[in-house]
Motif scaffolding. Structure first.
Motif, PDB file in Angstrom:
ATOM      1  N   LYS A  94       0.754  -1.104  -0.108  1.00  0.00           N
ATOM      2  CA  LYS A  94      -0.083   0.064  -0.001  1.00  0.00           C
ATOM      3  C   LYS A  94       0.848   1.157   0.192  1.00  0.00           C
ATOM      4  CE  LYS A  94      -3.926   1.967   2.784  1.00  0.00           C
ATOM      5  NZ  LYS A  94      -4.637   1.539   3.811  1.00  0.00           N
ATOM      6  N   PHE A  95       1.731   1.266   0.666  1.00  0.00           N
ATOM      7  CA  PHE A  95       2.976   2.478   0.815  1.00  0.00           C
ATOM      8  C   PHE A  95       3.499   2.588  -0.599  1.00  0.00           C
ATOM      9  CE2 PHE A  95       7.365   3.900   1.456  1.00  0.00           C
ATOM     10  CZ  PHE A  95       7.069   5.221   1.825  1.00  0.00           C
ATOM     11  N   VAL A  96       3.938   1.703  -1.157  1.00  0.00           N
ATOM     12  CA  VAL A  96       4.505   1.623  -2.622  1.00  0.00           C
ATOM     13  C   VAL A  96       3.624   2.168  -3.693  1.00  0.00           C
ATOM     14  CG1 VAL A  96       5.825   0.320  -4.233  1.00  0.00           C
ATOM     15  CG2 VAL A  96       6.269  -0.074  -2.012  1.00  0.00           C
ATOM     16  N   GLU A  97       2.360   1.702  -3.627  1.00  0.00           N
ATOM     17  CA  GLU A  97       1.480   2.068  -4.566  1.00  0.00           C
ATOM     18  C   GLU A  97       1.031   3.560  -4.264  1.00  0.00           C
ATOM     19  OE1 GLU A  97      -3.368   1.412  -4.913  1.00  0.00           O
ATOM     20  OE2 GLU A  97      -1.917  -0.495  -4.708  1.00  0.00           O
ATOM     21  N   GLN A  98       0.786   3.952  -3.212  1.00  0.00           N
ATOM     22  CA  GLN A  98       0.596   5.370  -2.987  1.00  0.00           C
ATOM     23  C   GLN A  98       1.632   6.259  -3.254  1.00  0.00           C
ATOM     24  OE1 GLN A  98      -1.282   5.941   0.825  1.00  0.00           O
ATOM     25  NE2 GLN A  98      -2.976   4.591   0.672  1.00  0.00           N
ATOM     26  N   SER A  99       2.869   5.833  -2.875  1.00  0.00           N
ATOM     27  CA  SER A  99       4.045   6.777  -3.167  1.00  0.00           C
ATOM     28  C   SER A  99       4.246   6.887  -4.611  1.00  0.00           C
ATOM     29  CB  SER A  99       5.023   5.988  -2.501  1.00  0.00           C
ATOM     30  OG  SER A  99       5.215   5.718  -1.132  1.00  0.00           O
ATOM     31  N   ILE A 100       4.025   5.898  -5.246  1.00  0.00           N
ATOM     32  CA  ILE A 100       4.341   6.150  -6.807  1.00  0.00           C
ATOM     33  C   ILE A 100       3.242   7.083  -7.361  1.00  0.00           C
ATOM     34  CG2 ILE A 100       4.040   4.777  -8.877  1.00  0.00           C
ATOM     35  CD1 ILE A 100       5.714   2.498  -7.707  1.00  0.00           C
ATOM     36  N   GLU A 101       1.867   6.708  -6.948  1.00  0.00           N
ATOM     37  CA  GLU A 101       0.660   7.864  -7.442  1.00  0.00           C
ATOM     38  C   GLU A 101       1.058   9.151  -7.001  1.00  0.00           C
ATOM     39  OE1 GLU A 101      -2.889   6.291  -5.637  1.00  0.00           O
ATOM     40  OE2 GLU A 101      -2.507   4.481  -6.456  1.00  0.00           O
ATOM     41  N   LEU A 102       1.639   9.484  -5.868  1.00  0.00           N
ATOM     42  CA  LEU A 102       1.910  10.621  -5.393  1.00  0.00           C
ATOM     43  C   LEU A 102       3.016  11.416  -6.162  1.00  0.00           C
ATOM     44  CD1 LEU A 102       1.441  12.899  -3.007  1.00  0.00           C
ATOM     45  CD2 LEU A 102       3.065  11.662  -1.927  1.00  0.00           C
ATOM     46  N   PHE A 103       4.008  10.504  -6.611  1.00  0.00           N
ATOM     47  CA  PHE A 103       5.144  11.053  -7.223  1.00  0.00           C
ATOM     48  C   PHE A 103       4.704  11.326  -8.719  1.00  0.00           C
ATOM     49  CE2 PHE A 103       8.602  10.791 -10.587  1.00  0.00           C
ATOM     50  CZ  PHE A 103       9.321  11.449  -9.916  1.00  0.00           C
ATOM     51  N   ARG A 104       3.860  10.481  -9.215  1.00  0.00           N
ATOM     52  CA  ARG A 104       3.136  10.811 -10.661  1.00  0.00           C
ATOM     53  C   ARG A 104       2.354  11.973 -10.756  1.00  0.00           C
ATOM     54  NH1 ARG A 104       2.704   4.426 -12.692  1.00  0.00           N
ATOM     55  NH2 ARG A 104       4.766   4.488 -13.598  1.00  0.00           N
ATOM     56  N   ALA A 105       1.648  12.187  -9.798  1.00  0.00           N
ATOM     57  CA  ALA A 105       0.700  13.395  -9.842  1.00  0.00           C
ATOM     58  C   ALA A 105       1.389  14.661  -9.729  1.00  0.00           C
ATOM     59  CB  ALA A 105      -0.323  13.515  -8.294  1.00  0.00           C
ATOM     60  N   ASP A 106       2.509  14.691  -8.965  1.00  0.00           N
ATOM     61  CA  ASP A 106       3.324  16.148  -9.011  1.00  0.00           C
ATOM     62  C   ASP A 106       4.820  15.652  -8.980  1.00  0.00           C
ATOM     63  OD1 ASP A 106       4.244  18.680  -9.051  1.00  0.00           O
ATOM     64  OD2 ASP A 106       3.146  19.047  -7.010  1.00  0.00           O
ATOM     65  N   PRO A 107       5.684  15.364  -9.862  1.00  0.00           N
ATOM     66  CA  PRO A 107       6.924  14.818  -9.866  1.00  0.00           C
ATOM     67  C   PRO A 107       7.812  15.901  -9.531  1.00  0.00           C
ATOM     68  CG  PRO A 107       6.176  15.032 -12.165  1.00  0.00           C
ATOM     69  CD  PRO A 107       4.919  15.128 -11.347  1.00  0.00           C
ATOM     70  N   ASP A 108       7.558  17.182  -9.812  1.00  0.00           N
ATOM     71  CA  ASP A 108       8.597  18.349  -9.487  1.00  0.00           C
ATOM     72  C   ASP A 108       8.498  18.603  -8.035  1.00  0.00           C
ATOM     73  OD1 ASP A 108       9.086  18.667 -12.269  1.00  0.00           O
ATOM     74  OD2 ASP A 108       7.491  20.220 -12.581  1.00  0.00           O
ATOM     75  N   SER A 109       7.723  18.623  -7.287  1.00  0.00           N
ATOM     76  CA  SER A 109       7.761  18.981  -5.977  1.00  0.00           C
ATOM     77  C   SER A 109       7.644  17.677  -4.932  1.00  0.00           C
ATOM     78  CB  SER A 109       6.482  19.771  -5.414  1.00  0.00           C
ATOM     79  OG  SER A 109       5.237  19.047  -5.730  1.00  0.00           O
ATOM     80  N   THR A 110       7.843  16.359  -5.547  1.00  0.00           N
ATOM     81  CA  THR A 110       7.686  15.255  -4.417  1.00  0.00           C
ATOM     82  C   THR A 110       9.000  14.775  -4.192  1.00  0.00           C
ATOM     83  OG1 THR A 110       5.510  14.427  -5.810  1.00  0.00           O
ATOM     84  CG2 THR A 110       6.864  12.870  -4.371  1.00  0.00           C
ATOM     85  N   ARG A 111       9.151  14.507  -2.750  1.00  0.00           N
ATOM     86  CA  ARG A 111      10.502  14.302  -2.230  1.00  0.00           C
ATOM     87  C   ARG A 111      10.295  12.815  -1.526  1.00  0.00           C
ATOM     88  NH1 ARG A 111       9.342  18.806  -0.183  1.00  0.00           N
ATOM     89  NH2 ARG A 111       9.159  18.358   2.022  1.00  0.00           N
ATOM     90  N   TYR A 112      11.316  12.240  -1.668  1.00  0.00           N
ATOM     91  CA  TYR A 112      11.782  10.671  -1.277  1.00  0.00           C
ATOM     92  C   TYR A 112      12.856  10.891  -0.192  1.00  0.00           C
ATOM     93  CZ  TYR A 112      12.891   5.730  -0.929  1.00  0.00           C
ATOM     94  OH  TYR A 112      13.324   4.388  -0.525  1.00  0.00           O
ATOM     95  N   VAL A 113      12.499  10.431   1.443  1.00  0.00           N
ATOM     96  CA  VAL A 113      13.606  10.373   2.022  1.00  0.00           C
ATOM     97  C   VAL A 113      13.665   9.153   2.963  1.00  0.00           C
ATOM     98  CG1 VAL A 113      14.358  11.580   4.325  1.00  0.00           C
ATOM     99  CG2 VAL A 113      13.324  12.931   2.420  1.00  0.00           C
ATOM    100  N   MET A 114      15.012   8.756   3.228  1.00  0.00           N
ATOM    101  CA  MET A 114      15.327   7.621   3.895  1.00  0.00           C
ATOM    102  C   MET A 114      16.219   7.834   5.175  1.00  0.00           C
ATOM    103  SD  MET A 114      17.132   4.246   2.502  1.00  0.00           S
ATOM    104  CE  MET A 114      18.029   5.439   1.285  1.00  0.00           C
ATOM    105  N   LYS A 115      15.684   7.192   6.443  1.00  0.00           N
ATOM    106  CA  LYS A 115      16.346   7.796   7.571  1.00  0.00           C
ATOM    107  C   LYS A 115      16.374   6.451   8.191  1.00  0.00           C
ATOM    108  CE  LYS A 115      15.451  10.327  11.477  1.00  0.00           C
ATOM    109  NZ  LYS A 115      14.515  11.230  12.331  1.00  0.00           N
ATOM    110  N   TYR A 116      17.694   6.183   8.771  1.00  0.00           N
ATOM    111  CA  TYR A 116      17.952   4.856   9.396  1.00  0.00           C
ATOM    112  C   TYR A 116      18.678   5.545  10.834  1.00  0.00           C
ATOM    113  CZ  TYR A 116      19.846   0.628  11.102  1.00  0.00           C
ATOM    114  OH  TYR A 116      20.157  -0.537  11.807  1.00  0.00           O
TER     115      TYR A 116
END
Length: 103
Positions: A9-31
């Motif tokens: 569900k996270f992957v699906e919604q993330s890709i939809e969010l990016f495709r809707a507005d690719p210029d302002s979407t950010r992907y952050v990974m924190k460990y």
């Protein structure tokens, strides 16, 4: 910000969010090593999606998601993601046979 508990569900919604507005979407990974937790966040300043895990086996899933985002960012939001896998580069290279000990 609510954490999404299901990976697919996270992957699906993330890709939809990016495709809707690719210029302002950010992907952050924190460990955080002290906690042993990995947090993934995708946001476009209006909607924020977060996924948290402490399972080491989910690193392969995260690698596949990274490759998906790399493909989306490099080739554009209309790219077909069905061909993107976690080990794209290593599978394409032939195995090297050297002078090692025979087994």
């Amino acid at each position: 910000m609510v954490y999404i508990t299901e990976w697919d569900k996270f992957v699906e919604q993330s890709i939809e969010l990016f495709r809707a507005d690719p210029d302002s979407t950010r992907y952050v990974m924190k460990y955080r090593h002290c906690d042993g937790k990995l947090v993934l966040k995708v946001t476009d300043n209006r909607q924020c999606l977060k996924y948290k895990t402490d399972q080491a086996q989910e690193a392969k899933k995260m690698e596949k998601l990274n490759n998906m985002f790399f493909a989306l960012m490099a080739r554009g939001p209309d790219v077909d993601l069905s061909e993107v896998t976690g080990k794209e580069q290593t599978d394409a290279q032939p195995s090297k046979k050297g002078r090692g000990r025979k087994q």
